[in-house]
Design a protein around this motif. Sequence first.
Motif, PDB file in Angstrom:
ATOM      1  N   THR A 126      47.313  27.797  32.892  1.00 29.44           N
ATOM      2  CA  THR A 126      46.918  26.653  33.718  1.00 29.44           C
ATOM      3  C   THR A 126      45.924  27.083  34.789  1.00 29.44           C
ATOM      4  O   THR A 126      44.898  26.424  34.992  1.00 29.44           O
ATOM      5  CB  THR A 126      48.153  25.990  34.361  1.00 29.44           C
ATOM      6  OG1 THR A 126      48.989  25.476  33.317  1.00 29.44           O
ATOM      7  CG2 THR A 126      47.752  24.859  35.292  1.00 29.44           C
ATOM      8  N   GLU A 127      46.190  28.187  35.459  1.00 29.94           N
ATOM      9  CA  GLU A 127      45.254  28.680  36.488  1.00 29.94           C
ATOM     10  C   GLU A 127      43.900  29.007  35.881  1.00 29.94           C
ATOM     11  O   GLU A 127      42.860  28.721  36.481  1.00 29.94           O
ATOM     12  CB  GLU A 127      45.832  29.923  37.178  1.00 29.94           C
ATOM     13  CG  GLU A 127      47.006  29.636  38.072  1.00 29.94           C
ATOM     14  CD  GLU A 127      47.718  30.892  38.542  1.00 29.94           C
ATOM     15  OE1 GLU A 127      48.317  30.833  39.626  1.00 29.94           O
ATOM     16  OE2 GLU A 127      47.693  31.930  37.840  1.00 29.94           O
ATOM     17  N   ARG A 128      43.893  29.563  34.691  1.00 27.67           N
ATOM     18  CA  ARG A 128      42.628  29.895  34.028  1.00 27.67           C
ATOM     19  C   ARG A 128      41.848  28.633  33.668  1.00 27.67           C
ATOM     20  O   ARG A 128      40.627  28.578  33.798  1.00 27.67           O
ATOM     21  CB  ARG A 128      42.901  30.756  32.800  1.00 27.67           C
ATOM     22  CG  ARG A 128      43.381  32.158  33.212  1.00 27.67           C
ATOM     23  CD  ARG A 128      43.992  32.938  32.091  1.00 27.67           C
ATOM     24  NE  ARG A 128      43.080  33.143  30.984  1.00 27.67           N
ATOM     25  CZ  ARG A 128      43.463  33.551  29.787  1.00 27.67           C
ATOM     26  NH1 ARG A 128      44.735  33.811  29.549  1.00 27.67           N
ATOM     27  NH2 ARG A 128      42.588  33.719  28.825  1.00 27.67           N
ATOM     28  N   ILE A 129      42.569  27.602  33.199  1.00 27.43           N
ATOM     29  CA  ILE A 129      41.907  26.326  32.886  1.00 27.43           C
ATOM     30  C   ILE A 129      41.301  25.734  34.149  1.00 27.43           C
ATOM     31  O   ILE A 129      40.136  25.324  34.158  1.00 27.43           O
ATOM     32  CB  ILE A 129      42.892  25.356  32.204  1.00 27.43           C
ATOM     33  CG1 ILE A 129      43.201  25.840  30.785  1.00 27.43           C
ATOM     34  CG2 ILE A 129      42.337  23.922  32.197  1.00 27.43           C
ATOM     35  CD1 ILE A 129      44.347  25.129  30.104  1.00 27.43           C
ATOM     36  N   ASP A 148      57.294  23.246  26.308  1.00 24.32           N
ATOM     37  CA  ASP A 148      56.309  23.056  27.363  1.00 24.32           C
ATOM     38  C   ASP A 148      55.194  24.098  27.272  1.00 24.32           C
ATOM     39  O   ASP A 148      55.430  25.242  26.896  1.00 24.32           O
ATOM     40  CB  ASP A 148      56.974  23.127  28.730  1.00 24.32           C
ATOM     41  CG  ASP A 148      57.884  21.943  29.003  1.00 24.32           C
ATOM     42  OD1 ASP A 148      57.919  21.008  28.182  1.00 24.32           O
ATOM     43  OD2 ASP A 148      58.564  21.960  30.047  1.00 24.32           O
ATOM     44  N   GLY A 149      53.988  23.664  27.629  1.00 25.86           N
ATOM     45  CA  GLY A 149      52.831  24.550  27.609  1.00 25.86           C
ATOM     46  C   GLY A 149      51.584  23.797  27.188  1.00 25.86           C
ATOM     47  O   GLY A 149      51.586  22.571  27.045  1.00 25.86           O
ATOM     48  N   TRP A 150      50.510  24.539  26.993  1.00 25.28           N
ATOM     49  CA  TRP A 150      49.223  23.967  26.603  1.00 25.28           C
ATOM     50  C   TRP A 150      49.052  23.989  25.097  1.00 25.28           C
ATOM     51  O   TRP A 150      49.401  24.973  24.435  1.00 25.28           O
ATOM     52  CB  TRP A 150      48.091  24.758  27.255  1.00 25.28           C
ATOM     53  CG  TRP A 150      47.927  24.421  28.695  1.00 25.28           C
ATOM     54  CD1 TRP A 150      48.489  25.057  29.759  1.00 25.28           C
ATOM     55  CD2 TRP A 150      47.146  23.348  29.236  1.00 25.28           C
ATOM     56  NE1 TRP A 150      48.111  24.445  30.931  1.00 25.28           N
ATOM     57  CE2 TRP A 150      47.286  23.393  30.631  1.00 25.28           C
ATOM     58  CE3 TRP A 150      46.358  22.350  28.669  1.00 25.28           C
ATOM     59  CZ2 TRP A 150      46.650  22.488  31.475  1.00 25.28           C
ATOM     60  CZ3 TRP A 150      45.742  21.448  29.504  1.00 25.28           C
ATOM     61  CH2 TRP A 150      45.879  21.511  30.889  1.00 25.28           C
ATOM     62  N   SER A 201      39.238  15.895  19.308  1.00 29.04           N
ATOM     63  CA  SER A 201      39.858  17.173  19.652  1.00 29.04           C
ATOM     64  C   SER A 201      40.069  17.212  21.165  1.00 29.04           C
ATOM     65  O   SER A 201      39.189  16.796  21.916  1.00 29.04           O
ATOM     66  CB  SER A 201      38.919  18.296  19.203  1.00 29.04           C
ATOM     67  OG  SER A 201      39.425  19.555  19.536  1.00 29.04           O
ATOM     68  N   PHE A 202      41.228  17.702  21.603  1.00 27.46           N
ATOM     69  CA  PHE A 202      41.489  17.785  23.039  1.00 27.46           C
ATOM     70  C   PHE A 202      42.564  18.827  23.324  1.00 27.46           C
ATOM     71  O   PHE A 202      43.266  19.284  22.418  1.00 27.46           O
ATOM     72  CB  PHE A 202      41.903  16.419  23.611  1.00 27.46           C
ATOM     73  CG  PHE A 202      43.120  15.795  22.982  1.00 27.46           C
ATOM     74  CD1 PHE A 202      44.396  16.073  23.451  1.00 27.46           C
ATOM     75  CD2 PHE A 202      42.984  14.890  21.928  1.00 27.46           C
ATOM     76  CE1 PHE A 202      45.513  15.481  22.888  1.00 27.46           C
ATOM     77  CE2 PHE A 202      44.093  14.288  21.355  1.00 27.46           C
ATOM     78  CZ  PHE A 202      45.367  14.587  21.839  1.00 27.46           C
ATOM     79  N   LEU A 203      42.691  19.183  24.588  1.00 28.00           N
ATOM     80  CA  LEU A 203      43.785  20.033  25.055  1.00 28.00           C
ATOM     81  C   LEU A 203      44.797  19.148  25.756  1.00 28.00           C
ATOM     82  O   LEU A 203      44.439  18.119  26.325  1.00 28.00           O
ATOM     83  CB  LEU A 203      43.280  21.082  26.043  1.00 28.00           C
ATOM     84  CG  LEU A 203      42.204  22.042  25.571  1.00 28.00           C
ATOM     85  CD1 LEU A 203      41.891  23.055  26.674  1.00 28.00           C
ATOM     86  CD2 LEU A 203      42.600  22.750  24.292  1.00 28.00           C
ATOM     87  N   ALA A 204      46.064  19.548  25.721  1.00 29.76           N
ATOM     88  CA  ALA A 204      47.100  18.803  26.434  1.00 29.76           C
ATOM     89  C   ALA A 204      48.153  19.766  26.943  1.00 29.76           C
ATOM     90  O   ALA A 204      48.521  20.715  26.245  1.00 29.76           O
ATOM     91  CB  ALA A 204      47.738  17.755  25.524  1.00 29.76           C
ATOM     92  N   THR A 234      48.478  22.974  17.865  1.00 25.25           N
ATOM     93  CA  THR A 234      48.967  24.331  17.957  1.00 25.25           C
ATOM     94  C   THR A 234      49.093  24.712  19.411  1.00 25.25           C
ATOM     95  O   THR A 234      48.247  24.313  20.237  1.00 25.25           O
ATOM     96  CB  THR A 234      48.067  25.328  17.184  1.00 25.25           C
ATOM     97  OG1 THR A 234      48.702  26.608  17.142  1.00 25.25           O
ATOM     98  CG2 THR A 234      46.686  25.459  17.794  1.00 25.25           C
ATOM     99  N   LYS A 235      50.148  25.409  19.734  1.00 20.32           N
ATOM    100  CA  LYS A 235      50.349  25.841  21.116  1.00 20.32           C
ATOM    101  C   LYS A 235      49.428  27.011  21.406  1.00 20.32           C
ATOM    102  O   LYS A 235      49.245  27.906  20.585  1.00 20.32           O
ATOM    103  CB  LYS A 235      51.812  26.261  21.324  1.00 20.32           C
ATOM    104  CG  LYS A 235      52.141  26.510  22.784  1.00 20.32           C
ATOM    105  CD  LYS A 235      53.637  26.687  22.991  1.00 20.32           C
ATOM    106  CE  LYS A 235      53.956  26.722  24.466  1.00 20.32           C
ATOM    107  NZ  LYS A 235      55.402  26.855  24.671  1.00 20.32           N
TER     108      LYS A 235
END
Length: 184
Positions: free
Chosen positions: A8-11, A102-104, A119-122, A179-180
């Motif tokens: 999360t910090e990197r994002i 839980d996670g990205w 396509s997206f991140l969540a 995919t996680k």
Amino acid sequence: MADNQTLTERILHALPSWKGYSYGHKADMPSCVRGVPSKIIDTGTKQIDCSTFTWGILCQLYPDADWTFSLYKKWQMWDRKDLWGPITVAKKLGITADSDGDGWYLYQVWKGQWEGGHSFLACEAGGRLLVLEATRSKRNGIDHNGVVWRAVGPAEAYMPPFPEYGERDATRGYVYAKTKLRGV
């Protein structure tokens, strides 16, 4: 990036490089993105589409992965052989985790075969999703254009509150794969 930073910090650290982008197909990548044709690096259009954004930000998050042009073509599904190109390539690059919860996550959604892909991140937390995407859309009365937190607004470098929806809402009930993403 420092090894002790969370994903999360990197994002959040990467998001300022996408500030000012609008949604479009005359792709313009920040100079830190690898494995793409040089003609789409710092073009000045400040346009980005969904799959180009997910490739670009993941290049920033996992700089040691082997980002190549041949994998970029598969991510973009140019050969029309793999509906789940981004998912397949992310696994091949070794940036995914073999776990749930839980996670990205990286998502690829389709309305139909080769029709209406996105396509997206969540980030999943307790069954709720916070979506990070490149889009031009209107959601919950909010006009989105560029890199955004869905139903929140422009993707600023902070974690906004999670909206009150889950995976079915985020994928609109369409066919999808996910995919996680591997943490640090």
